[in-house]
Design a protein around this motif. Structure first.
Motif, PDB file in Angstrom:
ATOM      1  N   ASN A 133      28.233  83.761 -70.744  1.00 15.27           N
ATOM      2  CA  ASN A 133      28.254  83.148 -69.657  1.00 15.27           C
ATOM      3  C   ASN A 133      29.673  82.171 -69.461  1.00 15.27           C
ATOM      4  O   ASN A 133      29.941  81.121 -68.571  1.00 15.27           O
ATOM      5  N   ILE A 134      30.614  82.512 -70.398  1.00 12.78           N
ATOM      6  CA  ILE A 134      31.951  81.620 -70.572  1.00 12.78           C
ATOM      7  C   ILE A 134      32.951  82.611 -70.416  1.00 12.78           C
ATOM      8  O   ILE A 134      33.112  83.418 -70.917  1.00 12.78           O
ATOM      9  N   VAL A 135      34.032  82.130 -69.448  1.00 13.43           N
ATOM     10  CA  VAL A 135      35.207  82.601 -69.175  1.00 13.43           C
ATOM     11  C   VAL A 135      36.239  81.573 -69.498  1.00 13.43           C
ATOM     12  O   VAL A 135      36.425  80.602 -68.922  1.00 13.43           O
ATOM     13  N   ASP A 183      23.646  85.018 -65.099  1.00 16.47           N
ATOM     14  CA  ASP A 183      24.991  84.154 -65.344  1.00 16.47           C
ATOM     15  C   ASP A 183      25.821  85.134 -66.137  1.00 16.47           C
ATOM     16  O   ASP A 183      27.187  84.993 -65.743  1.00 16.47           O
ATOM     17  N   HIS A 184      25.452  85.879 -66.917  1.00 20.04           N
ATOM     18  CA  HIS A 184      26.395  86.727 -67.662  1.00 20.04           C
ATOM     19  C   HIS A 184      27.100  87.753 -66.500  1.00 20.04           C
ATOM     20  O   HIS A 184      28.385  87.784 -66.695  1.00 20.04           O
ATOM     21  N   LEU A 236      31.841  74.549 -62.293  1.00 18.68           N
ATOM     22  CA  LEU A 236      31.931  75.502 -63.456  1.00 18.68           C
ATOM     23  C   LEU A 236      32.366  74.824 -64.641  1.00 18.68           C
ATOM     24  O   LEU A 236      32.535  75.424 -65.614  1.00 18.68           O
ATOM     25  N   ASP A 269      27.522  74.458 -68.385  1.00 21.49           N
ATOM     26  CA  ASP A 269      26.214  74.653 -67.898  1.00 21.49           C
ATOM     27  C   ASP A 269      25.193  73.559 -68.277  1.00 21.49           C
ATOM     28  O   ASP A 269      23.958  73.682 -68.025  1.00 21.49           O
ATOM     29  N   VAL A 289      32.228  78.124 -66.808  1.00 24.33           N
ATOM     30  CA  VAL A 289      30.898  78.424 -67.300  1.00 24.33           C
ATOM     31  C   VAL A 289      29.674  78.527 -65.966  1.00 24.33           C
ATOM     32  O   VAL A 289      29.668  77.747 -65.296  1.00 24.33           O
ATOM     33  N   THR A 290      29.245  79.711 -66.178  1.00 20.65           N
ATOM     34  CA  THR A 290      28.201  80.207 -64.961  1.00 20.65           C
ATOM     35  C   THR A 290      27.126  79.692 -65.670  1.00 20.65           C
ATOM     36  O   THR A 290      26.733  79.553 -66.659  1.00 20.65           O
ATOM     37  N   VAL A 308      33.910  89.187 -72.123  1.00 22.50           N
ATOM     38  CA  VAL A 308      33.155  88.179 -71.629  1.00 22.50           C
ATOM     39  C   VAL A 308      31.510  88.597 -71.851  1.00 22.50           C
ATOM     40  O   VAL A 308      30.960  89.142 -70.720  1.00 22.50           O
ATOM     41  N   ARG A 339      38.156  76.564 -69.134  1.00 20.36           N
ATOM     42  CA  ARG A 339      36.904  77.191 -69.270  1.00 20.36           C
ATOM     43  C   ARG A 339      36.236  77.037 -67.910  1.00 20.36           C
ATOM     44  O   ARG A 339      36.133  76.306 -67.415  1.00 20.36           O
ATOM     45  N   ALA A 348      29.712  85.711 -64.617  1.00 18.50           N
ATOM     46  CA  ALA A 348      30.655  85.355 -65.386  1.00 18.50           C
ATOM     47  C   ALA A 348      31.773  86.847 -65.586  1.00 18.50           C
ATOM     48  O   ALA A 348      32.919  86.488 -65.454  1.00 18.50           O
TER      49      ALA A 348
END
Length: 350
Positions: free
Chosen positions: A283-285, A257-258, A4, A7, A321-322, A280, A319, A261
């Protein structure tokens, strides 16, 4: 290992790997690689621009774009939390003689128009001042948590830039994520920028490469700069073949992906000792570890030992990332790992 960190760790699909050895090839330095030409035409059409150029990396794509827009001794207005300003080794200054003027970045990734206006001297005829020649924006905004800039804001920036006689360059490394989040075709996002860089090798899963799109005249300048910077490639249709599939087959699945996430953020919000940003859109947390006795370094390392790769990305925030290499089941396993790490229980490798 559940990956993670970014991407950029996506791997090419089977269809990409099958297409690569079958690609029609030529020498792209001579403009004779048909697969590269096909990719460039496809990218330009999708983003509603006249022309496009295939670049080895997003960093070079942004650098060549800035150098094409900005005369030496001028300045580019950049957000102080943008990738161009932080992660691209001051290339515009080193290679282009261009001054960066950092503009405060708002939590939603925007740059206030009044802050942009402050970068313009009252007397533009005074030779003491470097004059702005370009405004850059990042969409989605990486360090602000994948935030997507509203279309109304993009239009506002475009109108402000036009009133000053300046172009706008969008670092749209994940622009297709922005379009998916907004529910609009990507050309609607792109219409408010004079040039755009986007990555094929992030969520779109191609192995290498980025694109720059813009007017035909602008892209001709970028071609020359790509050569100068050492980015000209010969039979690069081998890579372009994967890029074509990325654009044709890998865009719509970004919605998965979203969703993953958001699932991750929701799960993190229920773990004691974690503070997570619940906004969110892509695709980033981003989250912080607040558990007693845990630095982010210790937490990241213990997660790695347990089979989860995550990383810090500024201001002590972690961070995640999915991407296409991460399933919903992986998200649930990642949450289990984090719970076990923070509970200090023995964690079995996965």
């Amino acid at each position: 290992m559940i990956e993670l960190r970014s991407d950029t760790f996506t791997l090419p699909t089977e269809e990409m790997l099958e297409a690569i050895p079958k690609a029609a090839l030529g020498d792209d330095i001579y403009g004779e690689d048909p697969t590269v030409k096909q990719l460039e035409q496809l990218a330009a059409e999708m983003l509603g621009k006249e022309a496009a150029i295939f670049m080895p990396s997003g960093t070079m794509a942004n650098l060549a774009s800035l150098m094409a827009h900005c005369p030496r001794g001028s300045k580019v207005l950049v957000g102080n939390e943008t990738d161009i300003y932080i992660y691209e080794a001051a290339g515009a200054s080193v290679c282009g003689g261009i001054m960066y003027e950092p503009i405060p970045t708002q939590p939603d990734g925007t740059l206030l128009i009044e802050d942009l206006a402050k970068a313009f001297p009252d007397d533009t005829s005074d030779p003491q001042f470097a004059l702005p020649s370009l405004i850059t924006i990042e969409n989605p905004h990486n360090r602000m948590g994948g935030k997507v800039l509203p279309l109304s804001y993009l239009e506002e920036v475009h109108q402000f830039a036009a009133s000053k006689g300046l172009p706008v360059h969008m670092d749209g490394a994940r622009i297709f994520n922005a379009a998916i989040a907004l529910g609009v075709p990507v050309c609607e996002v792109a219409q408010y920028a004079d040039s755009i860089q986007f990555c094929l090798s992030k969520g779109l899963s191609a192995p290498v490469g980025s694109m720059v799109v813009g007017t035909a005249e602008f892209i001709e300048k970028v071609y020359r700069l790509r050569k100068m910077l050492g980015g000209g490639m010969r039979q690069s249709g081998l890579l372009a073949a994967a890029g074509i599939i990325a654009l044709e087959k890998m865009v719509d699945r970004l919605a998965d992906d979203h969703a993953n996430a958001r699932r991750l953020a929701q799960g993190l919000s229920q773990i004691e000792g974690i503070e997570v940003d619940m906004d969110v859109p892509t695709n980033i947390v981003f989250f912080r570890v607040t558990a007693e006795g845990y630095t982010w370094q210790r937490f990241v390392e213990e997660c790695r030992q347990a089979g989860l790769n995550i990383a810090e990305l500024g201001h002590g925030r972690i961070r995640a990332v999915t991407h296409s290499g991460v399933t919903t089941e992986d998200i649930d396993t990642a949450l289990d790992i984090i719970r076990h790490v923070l509970s200090k229980e023995e964690v079995l490798s996965v």
